[in-house]
Scaffold this active site. Sequence first.
Site, PDB file in Angstrom:
ATOM      1  N   ARG A 233       0.847  -1.177   0.000  1.00  0.00           N
ATOM      2  CA  ARG A 233       0.000   0.000   0.000  1.00  0.00           C
ATOM      3  C   ARG A 233       0.893   1.241   0.000  1.00  0.00           C
ATOM      4  O   ARG A 233       1.908   1.286   0.686  1.00  0.00           O
ATOM      5  CB  ARG A 233      -0.940   0.025   1.215  1.00  0.00           C
ATOM      6  N   ASP A 257       4.997  -0.116  -6.857  1.00  0.00           N
ATOM      7  CA  ASP A 257       3.800  -0.470  -7.614  1.00  0.00           C
ATOM      8  C   ASP A 257       2.597   0.255  -7.035  1.00  0.00           C
ATOM      9  O   ASP A 257       1.508   0.178  -7.585  1.00  0.00           O
ATOM     10  CB  ASP A 257       3.568  -1.993  -7.571  1.00  0.00           C
ATOM     11  N   GLU A 262      -2.055   7.791  -5.136  1.00  0.00           N
ATOM     12  CA  GLU A 262      -2.324   7.173  -6.437  1.00  0.00           C
ATOM     13  C   GLU A 262      -3.759   7.317  -6.910  1.00  0.00           C
ATOM     14  O   GLU A 262      -4.049   7.160  -8.102  1.00  0.00           O
ATOM     15  CB  GLU A 262      -1.959   5.685  -6.397  1.00  0.00           C
ATOM     16  N   HIS A 294       0.162   0.086 -10.007  1.00  0.00           N
ATOM     17  CA  HIS A 294      -0.650  -0.850  -9.213  1.00  0.00           C
ATOM     18  C   HIS A 294      -1.091  -2.042 -10.066  1.00  0.00           C
ATOM     19  O   HIS A 294      -2.281  -2.374 -10.130  1.00  0.00           O
ATOM     20  CB  HIS A 294      -1.884  -0.137  -8.633  1.00  0.00           C
TER      21      HIS A 294
END
Length: 333
Positions: A233, A257, A262, A294
Amino acid sequence: MHIAVFSTKPYDRHFLDAANQEAGAPHQLTYLEPRLSLQTAVLAKGADAVCVFVNDGAGAEVLEALHAQGVRMLALRCAGFNNVDLAAARRLGLPVGRVPAYSPEAVAEHTVAMIMALNRNIHRAHARVREGNFALDGLLGFDMKGRTVGIVGTGRIGAAFARIMRGFGCRVLAFDPMPDAELGLNYVPLDRLLAEADIVSLHCPLNPATHHLIDEAAIARMKRGVMLINTSRGAIVDTRAAIKGLKSGAIGHLGLDVYEEEADLFFEDLSGQVLQDDIFARLLTFPNVLITAHQAFFTEDALMAIARTTLDNITCFAETGAPRHEVSVEKLA
């Protein structure tokens, strides 16, 4: 049941439709492109259940709006639930179901891909060769065998990642508030892990205890030139502290990622726009930073498993009054 599915992309529709047909088409699925918010909650009117993803907002006001419209359940098509006000859900009598495991290997393998790309400069080498530059200067990597890998969080994904790293011949250290003796890992205090690891990989949930777990102080305790990878996260890493670490050389490689802001970026095509997030734009200027949007979960196997479990939660709720994989304040206590 009638399900309003927010934040949908073509791949969501494909796999949810396939899972619904596989189960005999017991549910009516209404696909909605917008994210769930207080402004878009009205789109769920008439639905029995609402299905959301990682960046949908499910705070108290949103849940109250859904409940007022007759929504009886919230189904998460993801493992994390930090975007849901569980106390409000309990107060309103809205059961929350999640997908606790879909394909741990998908995320673990993406983590390894990021490590290898950063280590061997694959992303930079690819760009060079396409431009006719075949020089090797600046592309020097290191052997993985014998390196120390620190794994923060040893749930299903962390455990899968540990198995792969052992296969490389790495020395593996682990930290988790609830160690799993059956994994046979060498659990150590977090400070020791940060001090000894050549690569630190984050696989923990986001909660008050892990928010900005990797901050300026944590980075100062790491080996100079450490490789830091986050596929869990975004807010587990303090991005400003990471940028400072990159500038000073304290962080030698950074693979993300996920990103703490985001929600305004990922899962959308913004290639024709000017990025308004100056911090994210700064990250993109470093040659030793690799960012993916992600996508660690994004495999056929994982998406099908997510779709099946999501619909199974809803079917179980329709039959018993509770999702099969329920998450609640009581169960977390």
